[in-house]
Design a protein around this motif. Structure first.
Motif, PDB file in Angstrom:
ATOM      1  N   GLY A 118       0.603  17.144  -1.414  1.00 32.84           N
ATOM      2  CA  GLY A 118       0.359  15.809  -1.850  1.00 32.84           C
ATOM      3  C   GLY A 118       0.700  14.307  -2.657  1.00 32.84           C
ATOM      4  N   ARG A 119       2.547  14.973  -2.780  1.00 32.03           N
ATOM      5  CA  ARG A 119       2.977  14.085  -3.462  1.00 32.03           C
ATOM      6  C   ARG A 119       3.922  13.192  -2.400  1.00 32.03           C
ATOM      7  N   ASN A 120       3.645  12.916  -1.378  1.00 32.45           N
ATOM      8  CA  ASN A 120       4.187  12.289  -0.736  1.00 32.45           C
ATOM      9  C   ASN A 120       3.322  10.625   0.075  1.00 32.45           C
ATOM     10  N   PHE A 121       4.356   9.735  -0.445  1.00 33.97           N
ATOM     11  CA  PHE A 121       2.644   8.461   0.249  1.00 33.97           C
ATOM     12  C   PHE A 121       3.622   7.962   1.256  1.00 33.97           C
ATOM     13  N   LEU A 122       3.099   7.190   2.112  1.00 30.27           N
ATOM     14  CA  LEU A 122       3.375   6.560   2.879  1.00 30.27           C
ATOM     15  C   LEU A 122       3.139   4.916   2.926  1.00 30.27           C
ATOM     16  N   GLN A 123       4.127   3.915   2.850  1.00 26.22           N
ATOM     17  CA  GLN A 123       4.546   2.584   2.636  1.00 26.22           C
ATOM     18  C   GLN A 123       3.332   2.125   3.517  1.00 26.22           C
ATOM     19  N   GLY A 124       2.414   0.894   3.293  1.00 24.28           N
ATOM     20  CA  GLY A 124       2.016   0.290   4.514  1.00 24.28           C
ATOM     21  C   GLY A 124       1.712  -1.620   3.437  1.00 24.28           C
ATOM     22  N   PHE A 125       0.942  -1.853   3.980  1.00 26.18           N
ATOM     23  CA  PHE A 125       0.508  -3.246   3.620  1.00 26.18           C
ATOM     24  C   PHE A 125      -0.683  -3.441   3.863  1.00 26.18           C
ATOM     25  N   GLY A 126      -1.473  -4.489   2.792  1.00 25.58           N
ATOM     26  CA  GLY A 126      -2.542  -5.218   2.332  1.00 25.58           C
ATOM     27  C   GLY A 126      -2.895  -6.119   2.463  1.00 25.58           C
ATOM     28  N   GLU A 178       0.439  -0.719   0.293  1.00 25.87           N
ATOM     29  CA  GLU A 178       0.329  -0.632  -0.282  1.00 25.87           C
ATOM     30  C   GLU A 178       1.202   1.067  -0.110  1.00 25.87           C
ATOM     31  N   PHE A 179       0.554   1.954  -0.146  1.00 29.32           N
ATOM     32  CA  PHE A 179       1.038   3.318  -0.613  1.00 29.32           C
ATOM     33  C   PHE A 179       0.271   4.597  -0.368  1.00 29.32           C
ATOM     34  N   ASN A 180      -0.159   5.069   0.648  1.00 25.51           N
ATOM     35  CA  ASN A 180      -1.150   6.067   1.376  1.00 25.51           C
ATOM     36  C   ASN A 180      -1.004   6.999   1.221  1.00 25.51           C
ATOM     37  N   HIS A 227       5.314 -18.259   5.136  1.00 26.45           N
ATOM     38  CA  HIS A 227       5.705 -17.578   3.569  1.00 26.45           C
ATOM     39  C   HIS A 227       6.179 -18.448   2.712  1.00 26.45           C
ATOM     40  N   SER A 228       7.508 -20.472   3.120  1.00 21.44           N
ATOM     41  CA  SER A 228       7.620 -20.853   2.715  1.00 21.44           C
ATOM     42  C   SER A 228       6.366 -21.445   1.434  1.00 21.44           C
ATOM     43  N   LEU A 229       5.375 -20.955   1.917  1.00 20.68           N
ATOM     44  CA  LEU A 229       4.409 -21.411   0.412  1.00 20.68           C
ATOM     45  C   LEU A 229       4.001 -20.673  -0.942  1.00 20.68           C
ATOM     46  N   VAL A 230       4.499 -19.008  -0.480  1.00 24.12           N
ATOM     47  CA  VAL A 230       4.604 -18.251  -1.533  1.00 24.12           C
ATOM     48  C   VAL A 230       5.686 -18.321  -2.462  1.00 24.12           C
ATOM     49  N   ARG A 231       5.071 -18.560  -3.744  1.00 26.11           N
ATOM     50  CA  ARG A 231       6.087 -18.948  -4.871  1.00 26.11           C
ATOM     51  C   ARG A 231       6.830 -17.543  -5.165  1.00 26.11           C
ATOM     52  N   GLU A 232       7.174 -17.440  -5.632  1.00 29.80           N
ATOM     53  CA  GLU A 232       8.336 -16.419  -6.933  1.00 29.80           C
ATOM     54  C   GLU A 232       8.046 -16.440  -8.434  1.00 29.80           C
ATOM     55  N   HIS A 233       7.604 -15.488  -8.091  1.00 21.82           N
ATOM     56  CA  HIS A 233       7.562 -15.232  -9.922  1.00 21.82           C
ATOM     57  C   HIS A 233       8.417 -14.994 -11.048  1.00 21.82           C
ATOM     58  N   PRO A 234       9.273 -15.105 -11.188  1.00 21.38           N
ATOM     59  CA  PRO A 234      10.610 -14.381 -11.492  1.00 21.38           C
ATOM     60  C   PRO A 234      10.533 -13.210 -12.821  1.00 21.38           C
ATOM     61  N   SER A 235       8.745 -12.817 -13.256  1.00 20.19           N
ATOM     62  CA  SER A 235       9.042 -11.322 -13.720  1.00 20.19           C
ATOM     63  C   SER A 235       8.076 -10.848 -13.755  1.00 20.19           C
ATOM     64  N   ALA A 236       6.983 -10.961 -12.916  1.00 18.71           N
ATOM     65  CA  ALA A 236       5.530 -10.273 -12.796  1.00 18.71           C
ATOM     66  C   ALA A 236       6.411 -10.144 -11.522  1.00 18.71           C
ATOM     67  N   PRO A 237       5.267  -8.623 -11.415  1.00 19.85           N
ATOM     68  CA  PRO A 237       5.308  -7.565 -10.219  1.00 19.85           C
ATOM     69  C   PRO A 237       4.912  -8.411  -9.117  1.00 19.85           C
ATOM     70  N   THR A 238       4.810  -7.938  -7.176  1.00 23.67           N
ATOM     71  CA  THR A 238       3.841  -7.857  -6.186  1.00 23.67           C
ATOM     72  C   THR A 238       2.744  -6.695  -6.801  1.00 23.67           C
ATOM     73  N   GLY A 239       1.499  -7.305  -6.407  1.00 25.71           N
ATOM     74  CA  GLY A 239       0.579  -6.198  -6.644  1.00 25.71           C
ATOM     75  C   GLY A 239       1.064  -4.810  -5.571  1.00 25.71           C
ATOM     76  N   MET A 240      -0.102  -3.932  -6.004  1.00 20.96           N
ATOM     77  CA  MET A 240       0.135  -1.982  -5.294  1.00 20.96           C
ATOM     78  C   MET A 240      -0.875  -1.722  -5.319  1.00 20.96           C
ATOM     79  N   TYR A 241      -1.000  -0.798  -4.538  1.00 22.19           N
ATOM     80  CA  TYR A 241      -2.717  -0.271  -4.369  1.00 22.19           C
ATOM     81  C   TYR A 241      -2.328   0.880  -3.743  1.00 22.19           C
ATOM     82  N   PHE A 242      -2.746   2.545  -4.762  1.00 27.17           N
ATOM     83  CA  PHE A 242      -2.499   3.910  -3.682  1.00 27.17           C
ATOM     84  C   PHE A 242      -3.889   4.789  -2.836  1.00 27.17           C
ATOM     85  N   VAL A 243      -3.220   4.716  -2.304  1.00 29.33           N
ATOM     86  CA  VAL A 243      -4.869   6.008  -1.256  1.00 29.33           C
ATOM     87  C   VAL A 243      -4.465   7.253  -2.241  1.00 29.33           C
ATOM     88  N   THR A 244      -5.380   8.065  -2.717  1.00 29.15           N
ATOM     89  CA  THR A 244      -5.672   9.780  -2.898  1.00 29.15           C
ATOM     90  C   THR A 244      -7.084   9.616  -1.944  1.00 29.15           C
TER      91      THR A 244
END
Length: 312
Positions: free
Chosen positions: A30-38, A21-23, A81-98
């Motif tokens: 308005g250009r500063n965002f706090l990083q978090g998790f969701g 999360e980037f809040n 999190h040993s069952l969480v796979r790693e993809h070599p090219s796809a990104p981790t999902g993100m979202y932004f809160v404005t």
């Protein structure tokens, strides 16, 4: 995707998409965002772990810095999190809160994410068969067709092994149409031992409004146990034999983000620990209420000692 090693036996496995999360920080330019998790099922996993349950997560992340932050979070929270796979090219999902004149708005960057590319062949059926409970949500089903197929594969693996299937509706109509959501959720409710619907979600799916009628609808579709989350009105827990109204716990709410995920994690943690549904729901209601007294989905989730103290 790289294949994970099977962990030690875990009581609860949660499956879905974790997100960064980037809040937007209020004030300034308005250009500063706090990083978090969701991510609803990640929130669920952390809530269950804070109640003392052994918990693991099933998903996929990219090979990026965001993935590293999520793994660091889970390490700190005791979520395997040993069952969480790693993809070599796809990104981790993100979202932004404005934040604007109409309140806060969410913008998601999850299309083509590692979790959305997760498929049936990635499902750790052996680990699921050894768990006591598997938890999924409507978002787990909605992020892509392959993720939906993977969720079904996980459900069938759990049912074949006698592992409890827990399902939270978490309806997000930005991810799929109401007709598709209704059809798939109705089917999954029938495959679930425990259904954790939020009131607004299940009203949208069924057209019903009475809490008892909503619980009856889920039971008639095949659910074994329903814990209907009613927000400020508490909860209703029902199975084929009995039902209990759980009054709301008195609190001073600031931010209800993730409160439903906290309820679900605490409820399933107490169920697998041996509580009755009514006992588990009372405990979960207190945990969820306490989680609204701080900001964010993760930070204010209480631990077991805090919940017990509040219960008196």
């Amino acid at each position: 995707m790289s294949s994970p090693a099977y962990p030690a036996i875990l009581a609860i496995l949660a499956m879905g998409e974790p997100m960064i999360e980037f809040n937007q920080v209020k004030g300034g330019d308005g250009r500063n965002f706090l990083q978090g998790f969701g991510g609803d099922t990640s929130n669920f996993a952390i809530a269950a772990a804070r109640q003392g349950a052994s918990v693991g997560y099933v998903s996929a992340l990219g090979r990026d810095a965001n993935a590293g932050m999520l793994r660091t979070l889970w390490d700190a929270e005791g979520v395997d999190h040993s069952l969480v796979r790693e993809h070599p090219s796809a990104p981790t999902g993100m979202y932004f809160v404005t934040h604007g004149p109409n309140g806060h708005e969410f913008s998601f960057a999850r299309a083509g994410s590692a979790a959305s590319l997760y498929g049936p062949d990635d499902v750790p059926a052996e680990a699921i068969a050894r768990a006591k409970a598997l938890h999924l949500s409507g978002i787990s089903l909605a992020i892509s067709n392959s993720a939906c197929d993977a969720a079904y594969a996980a459900i069938h693996a759990a049912r074949a092994a006698g592992c409890l299937v827990s399902f939270d509706t978490n309806l997000r109509l930005k991810l799929w149409s109401k007709d598709r959501a209704r059809a798939i959720m109705t089917d999954v409710i029938g495959l679930s031992d425990l259904v954790l619907p939020s009131y607004d979600d299940i009203v949208a799916i069924t057209g019903l409004t009475d809490p008892d009628a909503l619980a009856d609808w889920c039971l008639a579709r095949g659910a074994k146990l329903v814990a209907l989350k009613l927000g400020a009105e508490g909860a209703l827990v029902a199975d084929a034999r009995a039902r209990h109204r759980v009054p709301p716990h008195r609190c001073t709410p600031i931010d209800a983000t993730g409160a439903g995920d906290c309820f679900g994690g605490a409820f399933v943690a107490r169920l697998v620990a041996g509580d009755s549904p009514a006992e588990a729901a009372r405990y979960a209601g207190v945990a969820a209420a306490l989680s609204t007294e701080g900001y964010g989905a993760v930070a204010p989730i209480p631990d077991a000692a805090t919940v017990r103290q509040a219960m008196g």
